[in-house]
Design an enzyme around this catalytic site. Sequence first.
Site, PDB file in Angstrom:
ATOM      1  N   LEU A   1       2.213 -12.385   6.182  1.00  0.00           N
ATOM      2  CA  LEU A   1       1.412 -11.906   4.853  1.00  0.00           C
ATOM      3  C   LEU A   1       1.650 -10.526   4.457  1.00  0.00           C
ATOM      4  CD1 LEU A   1      -2.307 -13.328   5.799  1.00  0.00           C
ATOM      5  CD2 LEU A   1      -0.706 -14.085   4.158  1.00  0.00           C
ATOM      6  N   ASP A   2       1.987 -10.673   2.906  1.00  0.00           N
ATOM      7  CA  ASP A   2       2.555  -9.313   2.403  1.00  0.00           C
ATOM      8  C   ASP A   2       1.121  -8.371   2.547  1.00  0.00           C
ATOM      9  OD1 ASP A   2       1.029  -9.191  -0.145  1.00  0.00           O
ATOM     10  OD2 ASP A   2       2.508 -10.868  -0.591  1.00  0.00           O
ATOM     11  N   ARG A   3       1.388  -6.796   2.238  1.00  0.00           N
ATOM     12  CA  ARG A   3       0.534  -6.048   2.453  1.00  0.00           C
ATOM     13  C   ARG A   3      -0.781  -6.073   1.508  1.00  0.00           C
ATOM     14  NH1 ARG A   3       1.946   0.536   1.074  1.00  0.00           N
ATOM     15  NH2 ARG A   3      -0.178   1.245   2.090  1.00  0.00           N
TER      16      ARG A   3
ATOM     17  N   SER B   1      -1.920  -9.034   0.531  1.00  0.00           N
ATOM     18  CA  SER B   1      -2.414 -10.537   0.810  1.00  0.00           C
ATOM     19  C   SER B   1      -3.483 -10.219   1.972  1.00  0.00           C
ATOM     20  CB  SER B   1      -1.374 -11.550   0.932  1.00  0.00           C
ATOM     21  OG  SER B   1      -0.552 -11.733   0.017  1.00  0.00           O
TER      22      SER B   1
ATOM     23  N   ARG C   1       3.377 -15.230  -5.192  1.00  0.00           N
ATOM     24  CA  ARG C   1       3.664 -14.345  -6.182  1.00  0.00           C
ATOM     25  C   ARG C   1       4.656 -14.529  -7.123  1.00  0.00           C
ATOM     26  NH1 ARG C   1      -0.215 -10.353  -4.950  1.00  0.00           N
ATOM     27  NH2 ARG C   1      -0.871 -10.414  -2.761  1.00  0.00           N
TER      28      ARG C   1
END
Length: 254
Positions: free
Chosen positions: A109-111, A113, A197
Amino acid sequence: MASNELIRIQKIIADAGIASRRKAEELIQKGLVKVNGKTVTLGDKANPKKDEIIVQGRKLNSSAKSKKYYVMLHKPRGYITTMSDERDRKCVAELIKDFPTRLYPVGRLDRESEGLLLMTNDGAFANEIIHPSHHIAKTYRVTVHPRISEEQLTALTKGVLVDGRLSSPAGIKVLAQEKERTVLEIILEEGRNRQIRKMCEAVGLEVARLKRTAIGPIKLGMLQPGKYRELTPQEMKALANARKKAESRKEETR
């Protein structure tokens, strides 16, 4: 395995659940792996039953009988999905540092999220969950700006160009509509880097918040941000059934 068999060190590390094979290769290249006190290089081999293997200062336990753990973590925003970071950013490892054995993330999960992140020391399990061919659906609650139009909704559902390749059809439901924002439920069976995104950006929407709420039948539920728990036997069984169904669908389409 024969008692004298030598295996590439990155495979030993991955099989022990310390990291993925690719990450293990990075650790070796950075000089963070030693065998019998000697720093190794990529391509070196060892015997996991006889040699002492140290990874980032910790002795590797390669016993086939070591217990496997399967954990659900509610990743908060602001944490990156790695076990360490050269830029001293907050990592998910900090949230499970009191766990009795080393775990590593299943997927990412990106930063910015948040939400459900599985963690384990079982490399085979991790590969089954993240491998694209298994098509395990992941569910997200996504807040976008501005208000979504029917045209944008249709485009996202059918697929849009992401990094030069059309995204797979997505299941999308409008949960709430306001003048300048929309809350969506998005279900994806593929998981490319920052895919939601980029999909939203392709149709002129900005993601204000992104939260993963489920991986297959495993739901985040009321687990609070920064907290974790082990998956129940029932959840593990449900996840195994979901993988089997995904494989069956794949076979039917061949």
